[in-house]
Design an enzyme around this catalytic site. Sequence first.
Site, PDB file in Angstrom:
ATOM      1  N   GLY A 195      76.913  39.790  51.508  1.00  0.00           N
ATOM      2  CA  GLY A 195      77.481  38.503  51.084  1.00  0.00           C
ATOM      3  C   GLY A 195      77.112  37.410  52.062  1.00  0.00           C
ATOM      4  O   GLY A 195      77.874  36.478  52.317  1.00  0.00           O
ATOM      5  N   ALA A 196      75.894  37.522  52.611  1.00  0.00           N
ATOM      6  CA  ALA A 196      75.518  36.741  53.796  1.00  0.00           C
ATOM      7  C   ALA A 196      75.388  35.240  53.555  1.00  0.00           C
ATOM      8  O   ALA A 196      75.427  34.457  54.502  1.00  0.00           O
ATOM      9  CB  ALA A 196      74.222  37.299  54.387  1.00  0.00           C
ATOM     10  N   ALA A 197      75.243  34.823  52.298  1.00  0.00           N
ATOM     11  CA  ALA A 197      75.170  33.380  52.022  1.00  0.00           C
ATOM     12  C   ALA A 197      76.522  32.824  51.585  1.00  0.00           C
ATOM     13  O   ALA A 197      76.634  31.659  51.216  1.00  0.00           O
ATOM     14  CB  ALA A 197      74.115  33.097  50.953  1.00  0.00           C
ATOM     15  N   GLY A 198      77.559  33.659  51.653  1.00  0.00           N
ATOM     16  CA  GLY A 198      78.886  33.242  51.178  1.00  0.00           C
ATOM     17  C   GLY A 198      79.683  32.482  52.227  1.00  0.00           C
ATOM     18  O   GLY A 198      79.250  32.299  53.368  1.00  0.00           O
ATOM     19  N   ARG A 226      87.796  37.838  41.754  1.00  0.00           N
ATOM     20  CA  ARG A 226      88.518  37.945  40.484  1.00  0.00           C
ATOM     21  C   ARG A 226      88.330  36.657  39.693  1.00  0.00           C
ATOM     22  O   ARG A 226      88.689  35.580  40.165  1.00  0.00           O
ATOM     23  CB  ARG A 226      89.997  38.179  40.778  1.00  0.00           C
ATOM     24  CG  ARG A 226      90.796  38.578  39.564  1.00  0.00           C
ATOM     25  CD  ARG A 226      92.157  39.057  40.034  1.00  0.00           C
ATOM     26  NE  ARG A 226      92.985  39.521  38.942  1.00  0.00           N
ATOM     27  CZ  ARG A 226      94.092  40.228  39.123  1.00  0.00           C
ATOM     28  NH1 ARG A 226      94.472  40.545  40.337  1.00  0.00           N
ATOM     29  NH2 ARG A 226      94.818  40.614  38.102  1.00  0.00           N
ATOM     30  N   ARG A 259      93.113  43.333  36.984  1.00  0.00           N
ATOM     31  CA  ARG A 259      92.879  44.005  38.264  1.00  0.00           C
ATOM     32  C   ARG A 259      91.979  45.234  38.083  1.00  0.00           C
ATOM     33  O   ARG A 259      91.133  45.529  38.921  1.00  0.00           O
ATOM     34  CB  ARG A 259      94.226  44.397  38.883  1.00  0.00           C
ATOM     35  CG  ARG A 259      94.084  44.844  40.326  1.00  0.00           C
ATOM     36  CD  ARG A 259      95.434  44.953  41.012  1.00  0.00           C
ATOM     37  NE  ARG A 259      95.246  45.529  42.339  1.00  0.00           N
ATOM     38  CZ  ARG A 259      94.862  44.850  43.408  1.00  0.00           C
ATOM     39  NH1 ARG A 259      94.610  43.566  43.308  1.00  0.00           N
ATOM     40  NH2 ARG A 259      94.723  45.443  44.572  1.00  0.00           N
ATOM     41  N   ASN A 282      83.878  46.107  41.538  1.00  0.00           N
ATOM     42  CA  ASN A 282      83.646  46.345  42.961  1.00  0.00           C
ATOM     43  C   ASN A 282      83.258  47.788  43.249  1.00  0.00           C
ATOM     44  O   ASN A 282      82.497  48.049  44.176  1.00  0.00           O
ATOM     45  CB  ASN A 282      84.869  45.923  43.770  1.00  0.00           C
ATOM     46  CG  ASN A 282      84.867  44.428  44.013  1.00  0.00           C
ATOM     47  OD1 ASN A 282      83.954  43.896  44.629  1.00  0.00           O
ATOM     48  ND2 ASN A 282      85.859  43.733  43.487  1.00  0.00           N
ATOM     49  N   VAL A 324      85.451  43.919  54.388  1.00  0.00           N
ATOM     50  CA  VAL A 324      86.213  42.669  54.348  1.00  0.00           C
ATOM     51  C   VAL A 324      86.472  42.271  52.901  1.00  0.00           C
ATOM     52  O   VAL A 324      87.522  41.737  52.564  1.00  0.00           O
ATOM     53  CB  VAL A 324      85.435  41.549  55.083  1.00  0.00           C
ATOM     54  CG1 VAL A 324      86.143  40.209  54.965  1.00  0.00           C
ATOM     55  CG2 VAL A 324      85.218  41.925  56.552  1.00  0.00           C
ATOM     56  N   HIS A 337      95.784  45.796  52.428  1.00  0.00           N
ATOM     57  CA  HIS A 337      95.558  44.358  52.629  1.00  0.00           C
ATOM     58  C   HIS A 337      95.851  43.669  51.301  1.00  0.00           C
ATOM     59  O   HIS A 337      94.975  43.421  50.490  1.00  0.00           O
ATOM     60  CB  HIS A 337      94.129  44.073  53.088  1.00  0.00           C
ATOM     61  CG  HIS A 337      93.827  42.596  53.127  1.00  0.00           C
ATOM     62  ND1 HIS A 337      94.579  41.717  53.874  1.00  0.00           N
ATOM     63  CD2 HIS A 337      92.906  41.845  52.489  1.00  0.00           C
ATOM     64  CE1 HIS A 337      94.109  40.482  53.692  1.00  0.00           C
ATOM     65  NE2 HIS A 337      93.102  40.542  52.849  1.00  0.00           N
TER      66      HIS A 337
END
Length: 329
Positions: free
Chosen positions: A12-15, A95, A101, A108, A132, A190
């Site tokens: 997700g490096a550009a997020g 979401r 859910r 995912n 994360v 979490h």
Amino acid sequence: MAKTPMRVAVTGAAGQICYSLLFRIANGDMLGKDQPVILQLLEIPNEKAQKALQGVMMEIDDCAFPLLAGMTAHADPMTAFKDADVALLVGARPRGPGMERKDLLEANAQIFTVQGKAIDAVASRNIKVLVVGNPANTNAYIAMKSAPSLPAKNFTAMLRLDHNRALSQIAAKTGKPVSSIEKLFVWGNHSPTMYADYRYAQIDGASVKDMINDDAWNRDTFLPTVGKRGAAIIDARGVSSAASAANAAIDHIHDWVLGTAGKWTTMGIPSDGSYGIPEGVIFGFPVTTENGEYKIVQGLSIDAFSQERINVTLNELLEEQNGVQHLLG
């Protein structure tokens, strides 16, 4: 003698979270100011995401970080995780409107199955994985189950944001600095069901529970504030908490790799059966870390209120876990 660079894979490096995270990793905040890093950045294989990633990398280049020993962009998990020493799995399917859910869990599950298999195939055998992307505990469970050749203990989920949120609320309530609070931790998932537990917490040797001495505040203000903090930030800013999540990820890996010097912290880890949590469930526990290994703090008594809260968050996790079981082959 300069240290060998550590390879850090980030998804997700550009997020948004990574826009706060990557610069701090390259600056040495996560692995130490004497530890060079190589960033291996994964984004989805569409043109827009890959182009955005190039832009982020240009900015990282422009910081001229002395500790950055290399950086590569990837669309394929098999190359992104190659020989990685640390992996931060930040990218997840958010979401969407009208999404159940169950749909979120399934979307995912596909992502984290693929990534878990790639980590299993090509990463360092001592890799430290932090999930994360939400639902973090269950995504970590999926990745762990998809990587059978690696020790389960290498897979963790981020409870540190809940932990840090709890710290800041206790500091505000007591009027004491955050740095003076010890032995606070968080149980469970979490999610808003997490249970932040300050029954053992101390400030300068004095009991936080005795200082506050208000069960109604704990139940009606403290726990809901910490549990729903993410929603409150979305409500206020219109976007989800990214900088604080990035900071918590830095804290989690920093403490796992470099140790807590006997201090307690919180990590989402595969249960070993402690405190009646079934083995293998990824659950927030109080831990200490030393020499790159975490250890659950044992021997804490669980009162009726705490047991009730632990059961609620455990049941939610078991439900999530059962919801993805059929996808794990």
